[in-house]
Design a protein around this motif. Structure first.
Motif, PDB file in Angstrom:
ATOM      1  N   VAL A  25       0.938  -1.346   0.061  1.00  0.00           N
ATOM      2  CA  VAL A  25       0.074   0.000   0.057  1.00  0.00           C
ATOM      3  C   VAL A  25       1.013   1.050  -0.030  1.00  0.00           C
ATOM      4  O   VAL A  25       1.579   1.157   1.018  1.00  0.00           O
ATOM      5  CB  VAL A  25      -1.000   0.094   1.065  1.00  0.00           C
ATOM      6  N   SER A  26       0.552   2.026  -1.070  1.00  0.00           N
ATOM      7  CA  SER A  26       1.830   2.876  -1.321  1.00  0.00           C
ATOM      8  C   SER A  26       1.184   4.288  -1.956  1.00  0.00           C
ATOM      9  O   SER A  26       0.017   4.250  -2.355  1.00  0.00           O
ATOM     10  CB  SER A  26       3.083   2.584  -2.118  1.00  0.00           C
ATOM     11  N   PHE A  63       5.786  -4.993  -8.555  1.00  0.00           N
ATOM     12  CA  PHE A  63       4.603  -4.894  -8.051  1.00  0.00           C
ATOM     13  C   PHE A  63       3.690  -4.173  -9.306  1.00  0.00           C
ATOM     14  O   PHE A  63       4.111  -3.511  -9.815  1.00  0.00           O
ATOM     15  CB  PHE A  63       4.524  -3.903  -6.984  1.00  0.00           C
ATOM     16  N   ASP A  64       2.561  -4.556  -9.396  1.00  0.00           N
ATOM     17  CA  ASP A  64       1.436  -4.152 -10.282  1.00  0.00           C
ATOM     18  C   ASP A  64       0.315  -3.381  -9.480  1.00  0.00           C
ATOM     19  O   ASP A  64      -0.225  -3.987  -8.779  1.00  0.00           O
ATOM     20  CB  ASP A  64       0.918  -5.182 -11.286  1.00  0.00           C
ATOM     21  N   GLN A  65       0.062  -2.424 -10.122  1.00  0.00           N
ATOM     22  CA  GLN A  65      -1.256  -1.706  -9.366  1.00  0.00           C
ATOM     23  C   GLN A  65      -2.526  -2.369  -9.464  1.00  0.00           C
ATOM     24  O   GLN A  65      -2.821  -2.873 -10.541  1.00  0.00           O
ATOM     25  CB  GLN A  65      -1.023  -0.341 -10.327  1.00  0.00           C
ATOM     26  N   GLU A  66      -3.332  -2.461  -8.618  1.00  0.00           N
ATOM     27  CA  GLU A  66      -4.368  -3.378  -8.414  1.00  0.00           C
ATOM     28  C   GLU A  66      -5.592  -2.212  -8.259  1.00  0.00           C
ATOM     29  O   GLU A  66      -6.900  -2.557  -8.766  1.00  0.00           O
ATOM     30  CB  GLU A  66      -4.473  -4.298  -7.517  1.00  0.00           C
ATOM     31  N   GLN A  67      -5.441  -1.155  -7.501  1.00  0.00           N
ATOM     32  CA  GLN A  67      -6.552  -0.566  -7.239  1.00  0.00           C
ATOM     33  C   GLN A  67      -6.013   0.849  -6.709  1.00  0.00           C
ATOM     34  O   GLN A  67      -5.018   0.877  -5.931  1.00  0.00           O
ATOM     35  CB  GLN A  67      -7.077  -1.179  -5.960  1.00  0.00           C
ATOM     36  N   VAL A  68      -6.694   1.942  -7.056  1.00  0.00           N
ATOM     37  CA  VAL A  68      -6.622   3.519  -6.268  1.00  0.00           C
ATOM     38  C   VAL A  68      -7.680   3.630  -5.661  1.00  0.00           C
ATOM     39  O   VAL A  68      -8.792   3.834  -6.121  1.00  0.00           O
ATOM     40  CB  VAL A  68      -6.247   4.420  -7.588  1.00  0.00           C
ATOM     41  N   PHE A  69      -7.425   3.932  -4.643  1.00  0.00           N
ATOM     42  CA  PHE A  69      -8.616   4.239  -3.249  1.00  0.00           C
ATOM     43  C   PHE A  69      -9.099   5.439  -3.483  1.00  0.00           C
ATOM     44  O   PHE A  69      -8.762   6.376  -4.076  1.00  0.00           O
ATOM     45  CB  PHE A  69      -8.164   4.126  -1.985  1.00  0.00           C
ATOM     46  N   ASP A  70     -10.381   5.548  -3.450  1.00  0.00           N
ATOM     47  CA  ASP A  70     -11.377   6.727  -3.755  1.00  0.00           C
ATOM     48  C   ASP A  70     -11.357   7.890  -2.601  1.00  0.00           C
ATOM     49  O   ASP A  70     -11.804   8.826  -2.701  1.00  0.00           O
ATOM     50  CB  ASP A  70     -12.571   6.342  -3.883  1.00  0.00           C
ATOM     51  N   GLY A  72      -7.819 -10.493   1.027  1.00  0.00           N
ATOM     52  CA  GLY A  72      -7.238  -9.847  -0.291  1.00  0.00           C
ATOM     53  C   GLY A  72      -8.067  -8.617  -0.535  1.00  0.00           C
ATOM     54  O   GLY A  72      -8.067  -7.940  -1.583  1.00  0.00           O
ATOM     55  N   SER A  73      -8.985  -8.074   0.315  1.00  0.00           N
ATOM     56  CA  SER A  73     -10.038  -7.268   0.118  1.00  0.00           C
ATOM     57  C   SER A  73      -9.407  -5.707   0.756  1.00  0.00           C
ATOM     58  O   SER A  73      -9.205  -5.998   2.033  1.00  0.00           O
ATOM     59  CB  SER A  73     -11.286  -7.464   0.268  1.00  0.00           C
ATOM     60  N   PHE A  74      -9.482  -5.084   0.219  1.00  0.00           N
ATOM     61  CA  PHE A  74      -9.048  -3.351   0.896  1.00  0.00           C
ATOM     62  C   PHE A  74     -10.101  -2.503   0.669  1.00  0.00           C
ATOM     63  O   PHE A  74     -10.474  -2.132  -0.346  1.00  0.00           O
ATOM     64  CB  PHE A  74      -7.469  -3.060   0.413  1.00  0.00           C
ATOM     65  N   SER A  75     -10.396  -1.564   1.725  1.00  0.00           N
ATOM     66  CA  SER A  75     -11.258  -0.296   1.495  1.00  0.00           C
ATOM     67  C   SER A  75     -10.840   0.749   2.388  1.00  0.00           C
ATOM     68  O   SER A  75      -9.855   0.349   3.264  1.00  0.00           O
ATOM     69  CB  SER A  75     -12.426  -0.868   2.314  1.00  0.00           C
ATOM     70  N   ILE A  93      -3.575   7.208  -2.478  1.00  0.00           N
ATOM     71  CA  ILE A  93      -3.117   5.946  -2.209  1.00  0.00           C
ATOM     72  C   ILE A  93      -3.582   4.931  -2.881  1.00  0.00           C
ATOM     73  O   ILE A  93      -4.475   4.764  -3.577  1.00  0.00           O
ATOM     74  CB  ILE A  93      -3.450   5.674  -0.593  1.00  0.00           C
ATOM     75  N   ALA A  94      -2.576   3.884  -3.393  1.00  0.00           N
ATOM     76  CA  ALA A  94      -2.963   2.699  -4.282  1.00  0.00           C
ATOM     77  C   ALA A  94      -2.493   1.450  -3.713  1.00  0.00           C
ATOM     78  O   ALA A  94      -1.533   1.354  -2.959  1.00  0.00           O
ATOM     79  CB  ALA A  94      -2.211   2.876  -5.490  1.00  0.00           C
ATOM     80  N   LEU A  95      -3.129   0.466  -4.080  1.00  0.00           N
ATOM     81  CA  LEU A  95      -2.825  -0.809  -3.843  1.00  0.00           C
ATOM     82  C   LEU A  95      -2.237  -1.673  -5.007  1.00  0.00           C
ATOM     83  O   LEU A  95      -2.316  -1.591  -6.086  1.00  0.00           O
ATOM     84  CB  LEU A  95      -4.025  -1.604  -3.425  1.00  0.00           C
TER      85      LEU A  95
END
Length: 473
Positions: free
Chosen positions: A214-215, A240-247, A279-282, A230-232
């Protein structure tokens, strides 16, 4: 970002020692780092099961202390048992920051100005032997593993891995990057370093969570070099591959920490809270309290896996962050006469909070819950407070220095938490000493005389089996 072996490390060290003419930042319970090796160090679970440790040959059961000096590029390792210097190791250049690795075997020495991170083996470690463990005590030494990157700055250490965030450089158009590794890589038992390369520079922060990272994330077209998102990221082989950008946005992001389920980042308008479930992030946001005046913001945070709470700092004030309640509560502490905060954090077991200011005031807090109080039922009914919520009270305030003494220019107090007992070590540049304080009694229990003025201080050793680590910067 480049990892490589140091050429002629022993010869370089000898030359540096000759030239100097003298001698002298939180680990949270997460998955093991993707780059770790089970044979390199024990896990917390294995330690708790072990009843057959063999440590008769280990003299420094209370650990060793690595001390840097602002005067040169030599680090010195002291024995807590003998209270004496046992080894000096020369680095390529003078380190600006110093940390301990996840199991406290290695010192991480960040030379930001020269784009390098080097490592020193403290010589104390635990090794598995069938159904038991052997504790080893070797001579401290340099290691061949090192990192070369552009402006390595923020380092976070936890059981999910060591994350080194390098800022890159706007003037030379060098991009930011993150490297995740562990003691297995430092010791040469594995080459599984995982890297994230950005497409722009930024003064960012990162937290390793096993196979995840998480970076921070920055818009390359933005005017500021500070990230706002912040992205996952997910590990795939060596990258590392980007999977998610938090809203949830995080303007002027600075500082991060984590505990067992939560990762937090300091923002201009509050604290971004990332929660992991498998494996889920919020993401959610805890807003700055109304008491914040203009210009106040959370700039750094500390966490501990035994605690659902975090410690947060803004200017020279400390707050307790309650992620589940969504609030920041002021800690009853303030620096002496408005002077700066030199150190704050949890003790090794999470049962104390320690704060040290630049005037040399060492404050020790102990936590308690309402169930510890005789009138807990009435307090809960009258105030609606949670029975198991931890509250912190000052148990000791200690003056490290006399009011009349003056700190040498360019120096400050430093502090290292012991991970083998309830104690802290304070580096005193005025007296050229390391002072050990017991957290329960608040008493000075040991003094180590130095030949140099101490700068940074790192505890290295074999942690107690119950201990939980935290080293966030």
């Amino acid at each position: 970002m480049i990892f490589r072996a140091k050429v002629l490390a022993a010869a370089v060290s000898a030359i540096l020692l000759s030239a100097c003419g003298g001698m002298d930042h939180q680990v949270t319970k997460t998955e093991q780092a993707v780059s770790s090796d089970a044979s390199a160090t024990e896990t917390k679970e294995e330690a708790s099961e072990d009843t057959h440790d063999h440590d008769e040959a280990v003299k420094d059961v209370a650990g060793r202390l690595l001390v840097t000096s602002s005067d040169n590029n030599v680090v010195n390792i002291y024995s807590t048992a003998d209270q004496s210097l046992i080894e000096s190791v020369g680095l390529t250049s003078k380190p600006q920051y110093a940390y301990g690795s996840e199991n406290h075997r290695y010192a991480i020495l960040v030379q930001r100005n020269d784009g390098m991170v080097e490592f020193v083996d403290g010589g104390l470690y635990r090794e598995a032997h069938g159904d038991h463990y052997h504790n080893h005590e070797d001579a401290p030494s340099s290691v061949s593993f090192q990192l070369t990157s552009t402006k390595p700055t923020h380092v976070t250490v936890n059981e999910g891995g060591i994350a080194v965030f390098s800022d890159g450089d706007e003037d030379t158009q060098q991009n930011a990057s993150v490297a995740v590794f562990g003691e297995a890589q430092i010791g040469g038992l594995s080459d599984g370093v995982v890297e994230l390369e950005y497409n722009t520079h930024m003064h960012g922060a990162a937290q390793a969570r096993g196979e995840y990272l998480v970076s921070s994330l920055r818009d390359s077209d933005g005017a500021s070099n500070m990230p706002s998102q912040i992205a996952l990221y997910h590990a795939h082989d060596d990258h590392f591959d980007q999977e998610q950008v938090f809203d949830v946005t995080c303007p002027v992001l600075h500082g991060s920490a984590q505990n067992e389920h939560t990762i937090v980042f300091g923002c201009d308008d509050g604290v971004a809270v990332i929660t992991q479930q498998g494996g889920s992030f919020s993401a959610t946001k805890v807003a700055n309290p109304e008491s914040f005046t203009e210009g106040m913001r959370i700039g750094s945070l500390k966490g501990h896996h035994h605690s659902e709470q975090f410690i947060a700092s803004t200017r020279n004030q400390l707050f307790i962050l309650h992620p589940e309640e969504g609030e920041l509560e002021a800690l009853e502490w303030q620096s002496t006469n408005g002077l700066s905060l030199s150190y704050y954090g949890f003790s090794h077991d999470g049962e104390h909070i320690i704060a040290l200011d630049s005037a040399g005031k060492l404050s020790i807090f102990a936590g308690h819950t309402h169930e510890d109080d005789h009138e807990s039922e009435q307090a809960n009914e009258n105030e609606g407070e949670h029975e198991h919520e931890v509250h912190w009270e000052v148990t000791h305030e200690i003056a490290i220095k006399d009011a009349e003494t003056t700190m040498p220019e360019g120096h400050s107090f430093s502090l290292a938490v012991s991970h083998s007992e309830d104690a802290v070590f304070v580096g005193d540049p005025i007296e050229k000493q390391i002072k050990k304080y017991d957290l329960e009694s608040g008493e000075l229990v040991q003094t180590i005389e130095l030949d140099v003025v101490p700068d940074r201080l790192v505890w290295l050793g074999i942690a107690s089996s119950e201990e939980a680590h935290d080293h966030d910067h």
